[in-house]
Scaffold this active site. Structure first.
Site, PDB file in Angstrom:
ATOM      1  N   SER A  32       0.826  -1.214   0.000  1.00  0.00           N
ATOM      2  CA  SER A  32       0.000   0.000   0.000  1.00  0.00           C
ATOM      3  C   SER A  32       0.858   1.261   0.000  1.00  0.00           C
ATOM      4  O   SER A  32       1.704   1.453   0.875  1.00  0.00           O
ATOM      5  CB  SER A  32      -0.916   0.020   1.228  1.00  0.00           C
ATOM      6  OG  SER A  32      -1.848  -1.020   1.178  1.00  0.00           O
ATOM      7  N   HIS A  63      -3.338   0.431  -4.733  1.00  0.00           N
ATOM      8  CA  HIS A  63      -2.961  -0.780  -5.471  1.00  0.00           C
ATOM      9  C   HIS A  63      -3.508  -0.651  -6.890  1.00  0.00           C
ATOM     10  O   HIS A  63      -4.679  -0.932  -7.135  1.00  0.00           O
ATOM     11  CB  HIS A  63      -3.533  -2.030  -4.795  1.00  0.00           C
ATOM     12  CG  HIS A  63      -2.968  -2.307  -3.446  1.00  0.00           C
ATOM     13  ND1 HIS A  63      -2.021  -3.278  -3.215  1.00  0.00           N
ATOM     14  CD2 HIS A  63      -3.213  -1.726  -2.242  1.00  0.00           C
ATOM     15  CE1 HIS A  63      -1.709  -3.296  -1.929  1.00  0.00           C
ATOM     16  NE2 HIS A  63      -2.426  -2.361  -1.321  1.00  0.00           N
ATOM     17  N   HIS A  85      -6.272  -9.176  -1.761  1.00  0.00           N
ATOM     18  CA  HIS A  85      -6.352  -9.584  -0.362  1.00  0.00           C
ATOM     19  C   HIS A  85      -7.558 -10.485  -0.130  1.00  0.00           C
ATOM     20  O   HIS A  85      -8.550 -10.425  -0.862  1.00  0.00           O
ATOM     21  CB  HIS A  85      -6.487  -8.357   0.556  1.00  0.00           C
ATOM     22  CG  HIS A  85      -5.459  -7.298   0.348  1.00  0.00           C
ATOM     23  ND1 HIS A  85      -5.505  -6.422  -0.708  1.00  0.00           N
ATOM     24  CD2 HIS A  85      -4.354  -6.978   1.093  1.00  0.00           C
ATOM     25  CE1 HIS A  85      -4.472  -5.588  -0.619  1.00  0.00           C
ATOM     26  NE2 HIS A  85      -3.766  -5.910   0.449  1.00  0.00           N
ATOM     27  N   TYR A  87      -9.660 -10.027   2.207  1.00  0.00           N
ATOM     28  CA  TYR A  87     -10.809  -9.208   2.587  1.00  0.00           C
ATOM     29  C   TYR A  87     -11.557  -8.638   1.387  1.00  0.00           C
ATOM     30  O   TYR A  87     -12.691  -8.149   1.527  1.00  0.00           O
ATOM     31  CB  TYR A  87     -10.407  -8.091   3.554  1.00  0.00           C
ATOM     32  CG  TYR A  87      -9.473  -7.031   3.014  1.00  0.00           C
ATOM     33  CD1 TYR A  87      -9.896  -6.081   2.088  1.00  0.00           C
ATOM     34  CD2 TYR A  87      -8.164  -6.970   3.458  1.00  0.00           C
ATOM     35  CE1 TYR A  87      -9.037  -5.105   1.617  1.00  0.00           C
ATOM     36  CE2 TYR A  87      -7.288  -6.006   2.998  1.00  0.00           C
ATOM     37  CZ  TYR A  87      -7.728  -5.067   2.072  1.00  0.00           C
ATOM     38  OH  TYR A  87      -6.866  -4.110   1.607  1.00  0.00           O
ATOM     39  N   GLU A  88     -10.959  -8.707   0.197  1.00  0.00           N
ATOM     40  CA  GLU A  88     -11.661  -8.251  -1.006  1.00  0.00           C
ATOM     41  C   GLU A  88     -12.674  -9.291  -1.488  1.00  0.00           C
ATOM     42  O   GLU A  88     -13.420  -9.027  -2.437  1.00  0.00           O
ATOM     43  CB  GLU A  88     -10.662  -7.948  -2.115  1.00  0.00           C
ATOM     44  CG  GLU A  88      -9.768  -6.752  -1.819  1.00  0.00           C
ATOM     45  CD  GLU A  88      -8.693  -6.565  -2.873  1.00  0.00           C
ATOM     46  OE1 GLU A  88      -9.019  -6.045  -3.958  1.00  0.00           O
ATOM     47  OE2 GLU A  88      -7.526  -6.941  -2.608  1.00  0.00           O
ATOM     48  N   ALA A 115       2.554  -2.451   4.059  1.00  0.00           N
ATOM     49  CA  ALA A 115       2.373  -1.438   5.095  1.00  0.00           C
ATOM     50  C   ALA A 115       1.758  -2.134   6.304  1.00  0.00           C
ATOM     51  O   ALA A 115       0.840  -2.937   6.155  1.00  0.00           O
ATOM     52  CB  ALA A 115       1.461  -0.323   4.599  1.00  0.00           C
ATOM     53  N   MET A 218      -2.476  -7.237   6.739  1.00  0.00           N
ATOM     54  CA  MET A 218      -3.537  -8.036   6.118  1.00  0.00           C
ATOM     55  C   MET A 218      -3.090  -8.724   4.831  1.00  0.00           C
ATOM     56  O   MET A 218      -3.918  -9.036   3.971  1.00  0.00           O
ATOM     57  CB  MET A 218      -4.752  -7.140   5.833  1.00  0.00           C
ATOM     58  CG  MET A 218      -5.279  -6.392   7.035  1.00  0.00           C
ATOM     59  SD  MET A 218      -6.571  -5.202   6.577  1.00  0.00           S
ATOM     60  CE  MET A 218      -6.757  -4.310   8.147  1.00  0.00           C
ATOM     61  N   SER A 219      -1.794  -8.970   4.687  1.00  0.00           N
ATOM     62  CA  SER A 219      -1.302  -9.544   3.434  1.00  0.00           C
ATOM     63  C   SER A 219      -0.046 -10.374   3.699  1.00  0.00           C
ATOM     64  O   SER A 219       0.209 -10.803   4.816  1.00  0.00           O
ATOM     65  CB  SER A 219      -0.985  -8.412   2.442  1.00  0.00           C
ATOM     66  OG  SER A 219       0.112  -7.635   2.908  1.00  0.00           O
ATOM     67  N   ASN A 242       1.948   3.181  11.329  1.00  0.00           N
ATOM     68  CA  ASN A 242       1.201   3.718  12.471  1.00  0.00           C
ATOM     69  C   ASN A 242       1.395   2.833  13.685  1.00  0.00           C
ATOM     70  O   ASN A 242       1.764   1.658  13.566  1.00  0.00           O
ATOM     71  CB  ASN A 242      -0.296   3.784  12.141  1.00  0.00           C
ATOM     72  CG  ASN A 242      -0.863   2.407  11.789  1.00  0.00           C
ATOM     73  OD1 ASN A 242      -0.679   1.938  10.661  1.00  0.00           O
ATOM     74  ND2 ASN A 242      -1.533   1.780  12.740  1.00  0.00           N
ATOM     75  N   HIS A 257      -7.162   4.193   6.477  1.00  0.00           N
ATOM     76  CA  HIS A 257      -6.375   3.696   5.343  1.00  0.00           C
ATOM     77  C   HIS A 257      -5.639   4.826   4.635  1.00  0.00           C
ATOM     78  O   HIS A 257      -4.514   4.648   4.150  1.00  0.00           O
ATOM     79  CB  HIS A 257      -7.283   2.956   4.359  1.00  0.00           C
ATOM     80  CG  HIS A 257      -6.536   2.341   3.216  1.00  0.00           C
ATOM     81  ND1 HIS A 257      -5.653   1.294   3.381  1.00  0.00           N
ATOM     82  CD2 HIS A 257      -6.498   2.651   1.893  1.00  0.00           C
ATOM     83  CE1 HIS A 257      -5.125   0.958   2.210  1.00  0.00           C
ATOM     84  NE2 HIS A 257      -5.625   1.771   1.296  1.00  0.00           N
TER      85      HIS A 257
END
Length: 288
Positions: A32, A63, A85, A87-88, A115, A218-219, A242, A257
């Protein structure tokens, strides 16, 4: 006729080879906000994911969704500018299709960037973390990308993961960080993978920290698993964007995000410098 996963990849491979004749030695996944990594490529050839048969489409801000082929000082590379991902809504096997394609194209090394949020108070946003190991909640809960019918053409079914992150590559990028004076901002640690797209609750972040995670994202993990199964040497690097809230009395670390993508943009120049220095060592090793 129902196509097997390998058949689908053969069709993807045939299409890509009709456009690109050279075989890449190194693959890079741009996380990201880190799409600027493709700017290191000389003589770039871009192929949108939407043009490649059976390829999943990236739907996330930051992306763009294209394979970019080129060279970096004679070293042939391919960059994934954007990933997909879980989550997509994709199945794990779809998420690893691009990695299997890169392996079939001939890459020997995969550099995965992402990230990630931080739960290690010794790390700071803007630091880079070399991944030395991971904790994968999706895999532990049944979303391992190798789950299902086995095709030996991809490698072994039962894959040892204790050596998934190549120590020689880790040493190489540590040396590279010293060479360019970035070592004070480079850490080493454990990446914890969750599915998302929600960010972690305070209790979840505490649990992951207690289990040993330094960063959470998440990846990455399913990509490493697929590449490692196919004999590709792997390196993982997180840009810490963060701090993750682990204290109920403080809401200062709430993240969106857009903040993740913005930090990627702000640190992209140093990330590119780090990758370039790393590739210099890879070229020496490969005698390119």
């Amino acid at each position: 006729m129902i196509l097997t996963e390998y058949d689908k990849l053969l069709e993807s491979l045939q299409y890509v080879k009709s456009i690109v004749s050279s075989a890449p030695k190194v693959g890079i996944i741009c996380g990201s906000g880190l799409g600027d990594l493709v700017n290191i490529l000389e003589k770039p050839i871009s192929i949108p994911y939407s043009k490649i048969p059976h390829f999943p489409q990236s739907t996330v801000v930051g992306h763009s969704g294209e394979l970019v082929f080129g060279e970096q000082n004679r070293l042939p590379l391919v960059c994934m500018r954007g990933r997909v991902h879980l989550y997509e809504g994709y199945d794990a096997i779809e998420c690893i299709r691009p990695i299997r394609l890169m392996a079939m194209l001939g890459i020997e090394i995969l550099c995965v960037t992402n990230a990630a949020g931080n739960v290690n108070k010794n790390f700071k946003p803007g630091d880079f973390m070399i991944i030395r190991d991971h904790i994968s909640f999706p895999s532990l809960a049944g979303e391992n990308p190798l789950r299902g019918p086995h095709d030996e053409r991809f490698g072994d079914r039962f894959v040892t993961m204790s050596n998934a992150y190549d120590m020689e590559l880790i040493n190489e990028i540590e040396d590279a960080s010293v060479e360019i004076g970035l070592d004070k901002h480079v850490r080493k640690g454990i990446y914890g993978m969750v599915v998302g797209p929600t960010y972690e609750t305070i209790a979840e972040a505490r649990a992951l920290k207690l289990l040993g995670a330094d960063t959470i994202g998440m990846s990455t993990v399913h990509e490493i698993i697929a590449a490692h199964q196919m004999g590709v040497r792997c390196l993982g690097i997180s840009l810490i964007t963060n701090d993750i809230t682990t204290d109920y009395s403080s809401m200062e670390d709430i993240v969106e995000h857009e903040h993740v993508v913005d930090m990627g943009a702000r640190r992209s120049k140093d990330f590119v410098r780090l990758i370039l220095a790393f590739l210099k060592g890879v070229r020496r090793e490969m005698k390119v």
